[in-house]
Scaffold this motif. Sequence first.
Motif, PDB file in Angstrom:
ATOM      1  N   SER A 286     -43.635   2.059 -37.812  1.00  0.00           N
ATOM      2  CA  SER A 286     -43.094   0.731 -38.096  1.00  0.00           C
ATOM      3  C   SER A 286     -44.029  -0.365 -37.608  1.00  0.00           C
ATOM      4  N   GLU A 287     -43.844  -1.549 -38.155  1.00  0.00           N
ATOM      5  CA  GLU A 287     -44.511  -2.765 -37.680  1.00  0.00           C
ATOM      6  C   GLU A 287     -43.525  -3.510 -36.786  1.00  0.00           C
ATOM      7  N   THR A 288     -43.897  -3.735 -35.523  1.00  0.00           N
ATOM      8  CA  THR A 288     -43.018  -4.420 -34.586  1.00  0.00           C
ATOM      9  C   THR A 288     -43.822  -5.417 -33.756  1.00  0.00           C
ATOM     10  N   GLU A 289     -43.152  -6.088 -32.821  1.00  0.00           N
ATOM     11  CA  GLU A 289     -43.838  -7.043 -31.948  1.00  0.00           C
ATOM     12  C   GLU A 289     -44.892  -6.353 -31.092  1.00  0.00           C
ATOM     13  N   ARG A 290     -44.699  -5.077 -30.784  1.00  0.00           N
ATOM     14  CA  ARG A 290     -45.599  -4.368 -29.873  1.00  0.00           C
ATOM     15  C   ARG A 290     -46.437  -3.314 -30.573  1.00  0.00           C
ATOM     16  N   GLN A 291     -46.179  -3.051 -31.856  1.00  0.00           N
ATOM     17  CA  GLN A 291     -46.857  -1.975 -32.573  1.00  0.00           C
ATOM     18  C   GLN A 291     -47.352  -2.468 -33.923  1.00  0.00           C
ATOM     19  N   LYS A 292     -48.649  -2.312 -34.151  1.00  0.00           N
ATOM     20  CA  LYS A 292     -49.249  -2.748 -35.412  1.00  0.00           C
ATOM     21  C   LYS A 292     -49.869  -1.549 -36.125  1.00  0.00           C
ATOM     22  N   LEU A 293     -49.467  -1.335 -37.371  1.00  0.00           N
ATOM     23  CA  LEU A 293     -50.021  -0.268 -38.193  1.00  0.00           C
ATOM     24  C   LEU A 293     -51.271  -0.791 -38.886  1.00  0.00           C
ATOM     25  N   LYS A 294     -52.444  -0.382 -38.397  1.00  0.00           N
ATOM     26  CA  LYS A 294     -53.705  -0.900 -38.907  1.00  0.00           C
ATOM     27  C   LYS A 294     -54.157  -0.187 -40.175  1.00  0.00           C
ATOM     28  N   HIS A 295     -53.852   1.110 -40.296  1.00  0.00           N
ATOM     29  CA  HIS A 295     -54.317   1.880 -41.445  1.00  0.00           C
ATOM     30  C   HIS A 295     -53.508   3.167 -41.521  1.00  0.00           C
ATOM     31  N   VAL A 296     -53.256   3.630 -42.732  1.00  0.00           N
ATOM     32  CA  VAL A 296     -52.602   4.927 -42.923  1.00  0.00           C
ATOM     33  C   VAL A 296     -53.220   5.606 -44.139  1.00  0.00           C
ATOM     34  N   GLU A 297     -53.398   6.910 -44.046  1.00  0.00           N
ATOM     35  CA  GLU A 297     -53.979   7.670 -45.152  1.00  0.00           C
ATOM     36  C   GLU A 297     -53.320   9.044 -45.219  1.00  0.00           C
ATOM     37  N   PRO A 298     -53.351   9.686 -46.391  1.00  0.00           N
ATOM     38  CA  PRO A 298     -52.693  10.984 -46.538  1.00  0.00           C
ATOM     39  C   PRO A 298     -53.488  12.119 -45.896  1.00  0.00           C
ATOM     40  N   ILE A 299     -52.778  13.144 -45.527  1.00  0.00           N
ATOM     41  CA  ILE A 299     -53.356  14.410 -45.068  1.00  0.00           C
ATOM     42  C   ILE A 299     -53.008  15.472 -46.098  1.00  0.00           C
ATOM     43  N   GLY A 300     -53.994  16.184 -46.604  1.00  0.00           N
ATOM     44  CA  GLY A 300     -53.754  17.315 -47.502  1.00  0.00           C
ATOM     45  C   GLY A 300     -53.449  16.939 -48.925  1.00  0.00           C
ATOM     46  N   LEU A 301     -52.352  16.228 -49.154  1.00  0.00           N
ATOM     47  CA  LEU A 301     -51.909  15.863 -50.494  1.00  0.00           C
ATOM     48  C   LEU A 301     -51.640  14.364 -50.545  1.00  0.00           C
ATOM     49  N   MET A 322     -42.737  27.152 -55.030  1.00  0.00           N
ATOM     50  CA  MET A 322     -42.541  28.528 -55.457  1.00  0.00           C
ATOM     51  C   MET A 322     -42.609  29.478 -54.260  1.00  0.00           C
ATOM     52  N   PRO A 323     -41.968  30.636 -54.352  1.00  0.00           N
ATOM     53  CA  PRO A 323     -42.130  31.662 -53.312  1.00  0.00           C
ATOM     54  C   PRO A 323     -43.606  32.020 -53.130  1.00  0.00           C
ATOM     55  N   GLY A 324     -44.058  32.052 -51.912  1.00  0.00           N
ATOM     56  CA  GLY A 324     -45.449  32.358 -51.607  1.00  0.00           C
ATOM     57  C   GLY A 324     -46.389  31.176 -51.662  1.00  0.00           C
ATOM     58  N   GLU A 325     -45.898  29.999 -52.095  1.00  0.00           N
ATOM     59  CA  GLU A 325     -46.744  28.815 -52.213  1.00  0.00           C
ATOM     60  C   GLU A 325     -46.915  28.160 -50.838  1.00  0.00           C
ATOM     61  N   ARG A 326     -48.139  27.693 -50.552  1.00  0.00           N
ATOM     62  CA  ARG A 326     -48.424  27.101 -49.248  1.00  0.00           C
ATOM     63  C   ARG A 326     -49.126  25.755 -49.437  1.00  0.00           C
ATOM     64  N   HIS A 327     -48.772  24.795 -48.604  1.00  0.00           N
ATOM     65  CA  HIS A 327     -49.387  23.461 -48.626  1.00  0.00           C
ATOM     66  C   HIS A 327     -49.437  22.895 -47.212  1.00  0.00           C
ATOM     67  N   ILE A 328     -50.366  21.978 -47.000  1.00  0.00           N
ATOM     68  CA  ILE A 328     -50.384  21.112 -45.821  1.00  0.00           C
ATOM     69  C   ILE A 328     -50.365  19.681 -46.331  1.00  0.00           C
ATOM     70  N   PHE A 329     -49.450  18.875 -45.810  1.00  0.00           N
ATOM     71  CA  PHE A 329     -49.354  17.482 -46.259  1.00  0.00           C
ATOM     72  C   PHE A 329     -48.754  16.628 -45.140  1.00  0.00           C
ATOM     73  N   GLY A 330     -49.127  15.354 -45.136  1.00  0.00           N
ATOM     74  CA  GLY A 330     -48.628  14.430 -44.120  1.00  0.00           C
ATOM     75  C   GLY A 330     -49.441  13.155 -44.133  1.00  0.00           C
ATOM     76  N   TRP A 331     -49.470  12.470 -43.001  1.00  0.00           N
ATOM     77  CA  TRP A 331     -50.202  11.208 -42.909  1.00  0.00           C
ATOM     78  C   TRP A 331     -50.927  11.082 -41.575  1.00  0.00           C
ATOM     79  N   LYS A 332     -51.979  10.254 -41.587  1.00  0.00           N
ATOM     80  CA  LYS A 332     -52.714   9.907 -40.374  1.00  0.00           C
ATOM     81  C   LYS A 332     -52.733   8.394 -40.275  1.00  0.00           C
ATOM     82  N   ALA A 333     -52.300   7.874 -39.115  1.00  0.00           N
ATOM     83  CA  ALA A 333     -52.148   6.430 -38.944  1.00  0.00           C
ATOM     84  C   ALA A 333     -52.987   5.935 -37.774  1.00  0.00           C
ATOM     85  N   LEU A 334     -53.498   4.728 -37.916  1.00  0.00           N
ATOM     86  CA  LEU A 334     -54.211   4.048 -36.840  1.00  0.00           C
ATOM     87  C   LEU A 334     -53.300   2.944 -36.329  1.00  0.00           C
ATOM     88  N   LEU A 335     -52.977   2.997 -35.033  1.00  0.00           N
ATOM     89  CA  LEU A 335     -51.969   2.113 -34.464  1.00  0.00           C
ATOM     90  C   LEU A 335     -52.501   1.363 -33.253  1.00  0.00           C
TER      91      LEU A 335
END
Length: 556
Positions: A286-301, A322-335
């Motif tokens: 989140s963006e708050t008085e004490r926390q600033k999200l400078k950049h965010v980008e995807p991980i994996g997908l 599907m059964p047996g299907e594997r993925h890595i996905f998420g986000w990386k943020a600079l705060l």
Amino acid sequence: MSFALPSLTASQMFGSRTIRPLTAATLSGIAFIKDTLLAIDTVKGHLLEIDPTSDNSKILNPHQVKEFNEVTGLAVWEDTLWVTRDKSVYLSKLASLGLEHFVTLPYAADGVAVWESTVYVSCQKLGSIVIFDRDTRKEITRFYAPGVGVENLAVSQETLWICDRTEQTVYSLDRATGEINFSVLTPFDSPTGIAVHTNADTGQESLYVAYASDEPYIRDNPNADPNYELTYRDRTFIHPLYYHNEPDKHYALSNGYLIEMSYAEEISPLEEVYLPEVEWRIALPSETERQKLKHVEPIGLPFTEEIIDGQRVAVFKFDALMPGERHIFGWKALLEVRGIKYRITPKDVEDIPELPEEFQSRYLVDDDDLAMDTSIVRRAARDAIGSETNLLRKMYNIRNYVYDELSYGIKPYINTPDIVLERGVGSCGEYVGVLLALCRLNGIPCRTVGRYKCPNSGEQQGVPLQPDFNHVWLEFYIPGFGWLPMESNPDDVGYGGPYPTRFFMGLSWYHIEIGKGITFETVTSQGARLTKEDVPIGDLAINHIRFTILKELPPF
């Protein structure tokens, strides 16, 4: 071969540097004489003269170590040194270091500060700052101590500075009246001393805080089998304290860090499943008085973004899992994250506006298995506030009631508040559930916040860090002021109180705010949200959380 280094004054080299005297075990009282730092090592009795630019130090009292053993407070005014030891305050000339008795309190004297003819002495047992006249040695008045822990003191111009070890807080008081101007959280725990440094060139004042505690580490013991063992060692240092007060907004900010946070899911189901038309949503910081999200980008997908109740959410879409299907996905943020502490008093909330109707229908209802209709929860809601009508005092009473009734314990699952109150033990999530139920029954809007805390290791920069647990806390709403943070359980120090208020309307730099008031992570299949009864998210994937503290943020 030797190299000539450019000549810099101590004032020029001051800044974000951490001062670490080589032999020190437990630093307590500290004070500046121009650019030279004096500090007392309480355990060893060493009065140290420290060069803040190099950590070089020497013992000023080589023949009087015994006299300075167990000294906790230290102050300097002109050519006179002031110290506290046991119940008494002593003074001496800096040139001789022969201690002369000044005054004795009924309980331990913790810290001391001197300005002209006024001597300030803190005493935890009295719950007071006792003020004496230097010439008559008579008590002038007393101020209420702002915190519950052992406090050390410093003074400058019109301000009395107080650092409280238990509260992890520095308070700014009007030194004439004892009124609190503002307070800030320190970036490290166990602050034991505080000093004011004045830049000789600009006249600008800076605060420095000493810290002392034990830290765990893994020791290689060749005489043991296995040879690695857990043990503890002294950890003490001095670090600058940055602050920025926003009186109109009722809060003050303190030291912070630039942090890289990664959150990723690894598809690894306990049992293979087929899920068509999947949308996997993960809230973003989140963006708050004490926390600033400078950049965010995807991980994996890649992901798309949605806004849900004002919060940014990453959406990952799959035609099917599907059964047996594997993925890595998420986000990386600079705060950028900092400590924040609000200063709002019960008097400030005497005449607040009416609660908006949409808040009543959303934040005063049982929408998360809060057991608000059970007799034990309803009785607790009544007992918690008694006859109190002031919203802020009600919130404070509810917190203390829950701390009295519960003790902290990790559970593999979250029980409802009625079960938690009956059991008397709860995890952070269960503390939050009980607090939410009692607050909402008393007409105080509340919502959950959090998810993770960065490991509290500001000194370990550039090293990947992983949290041991997820974590949640809450926010409560005061009309006219907005949402205010409150930790779930860290201030429950046990023993029936008094409980610190460091995280009552305050958060430290390591709290990462994600998804205020919304669910952190959801999965839908063909538009229908998966529930625990369908397939729990934890049965579908393994989450991976990593923090890297990149650097400390500069002063304000």
